[in-house]
Design an enzyme around this catalytic site. Structure first.
Site, PDB file in Angstrom:
ATOM      1  CD  GLU A  29      52.452 -17.497  -5.609  1.00  0.00           C
ATOM      2  OE1 GLU A  29      52.334 -17.857  -4.381  1.00  0.00           O
ATOM      3  OE2 GLU A  29      53.181 -17.352  -6.326  1.00  0.00           O
ATOM      4  CG  ASP A  54      55.850 -10.641  -1.685  1.00  0.00           C
ATOM      5  OD1 ASP A  54      56.076  -9.764  -1.134  1.00  0.00           O
ATOM      6  OD2 ASP A  54      55.361 -11.562  -1.324  1.00  0.00           O
ATOM      7  CG  ASP A  84      49.951 -11.203   8.581  1.00  0.00           C
ATOM      8  OD1 ASP A  84      48.918 -11.758   9.482  1.00  0.00           O
ATOM      9  OD2 ASP A  84      50.639 -10.445   8.903  1.00  0.00           O
ATOM     10  CE  LYS A 114      47.224  -7.866  18.109  1.00  0.00           C
ATOM     11  NZ  LYS A 114      48.302  -6.828  18.877  1.00  0.00           N
ATOM     12  CG  ASP A 159      49.300 -21.778   8.071  1.00  0.00           C
ATOM     13  OD1 ASP A 159      49.113 -20.745   7.330  1.00  0.00           O
ATOM     14  OD2 ASP A 159      49.649 -21.616   9.115  1.00  0.00           O
TER      15      ASP A 159
END
Length: 222
Positions: free
Chosen positions: A50, A75, A124, A128, A160
């Site tokens: 993950e 992470d 994220d 941009k 999402d």
């Protein structure tokens, strides 16, 4: 989260047998577990990653459901995945590990064809244009994933962000990759895979309470 609390979690991570926190130099100069993760887990079971695991909710829930597979949450923010690592120890989930490093170093962490599946959960979207290089499904990242995945290994993107979903889907179609499943509102699809709708992160539950659509793509890299 206060700085004292973060420091406490970082220190506690150091005592956890399921947490690995190498320096960048250690990662890029012969990382000890690259190609040897079966030794870490003490079995030859398939490994699922993950990426950007946050609190490790997906890693933990999948590990509960699939005890015959190994799961690694990655992470850079160790104070976040502290919760997942602690839960795994409390529940005796020996098929779970957490690696604190940058996602762009993933090829330093794993050997070719060492990974069976990848999950990217709510990254994220880096909307941009100048942030394109940081999108976790850009061509450079996809090349890295391809190198560490077994032949036929899958990548799952759950987000999402309609932008991230559309960007990734368009990129995959343009490259001729094998798209196994794609839906812009997966909870409204009766044929959605169980591991997608049956596992939810903390923030995902909040999105659903607000009737925000959750998108999902599963694909193979040719």
């Amino acid at each position: 989260m206060g700085s004292k609390n973060k420091l406490k979690r970082f220190n506690e991570n150091e005592t956890f047998g399921n947490v690995i926190q190498p320096t960048r130099e250690e990662m890029t100069t012969n990382f000890k577990w690259k190609g040897k993760w079966s030794s870490f887990f003490k079995n030859e079971n398939p490994i699922t990653l993950e990426l950007g695991c946050g609190k490790g909710e997906y890693t933990i829930d999948l590990a509960r459901k699939y005890p015959d597979r190994n799961f690694i949450g990655i992470d850079i923010k160790g104070a976040r995945f502290w919760r997942g690592a602690k839960t795994a120890l409390e529940e005796g989930l020996n098929n779970v590990a957490f690696l604190r490093t940058q996602i762009e170093l993933v090829e330093y962490a794993f050997a070719a064809q060492e990974i069976d599946e990848i999950w990217i959960t709510f990254p994220d979207p880096q909307i941009k244009y100048k942030r394109t290089k940081h999108r976790m499904t850009n061509p450079d990242f996809l090349a890295s994933y391809k190198n560490i995945l077994v032949e036929g290994g899958c990548v799952n993107l759950k987000t999402d962000s309609e932008f991230m979903h559309g960007y990734t889907l368009g990129l995959l179609q343009g490259r001729g990759e094998e798209i196994l499943y794609a839906h812009h509102d997966v909870y409204k699809n009766t044929e959605a895979p169980e591991e997608v709708i049956g596992t939810q992160t903390f923030y995902e539950k909040q999105y659903l309470e607000k009737n925000k659509a959750i998108t999902y793509i599963k694909f193979r890299l040719r």
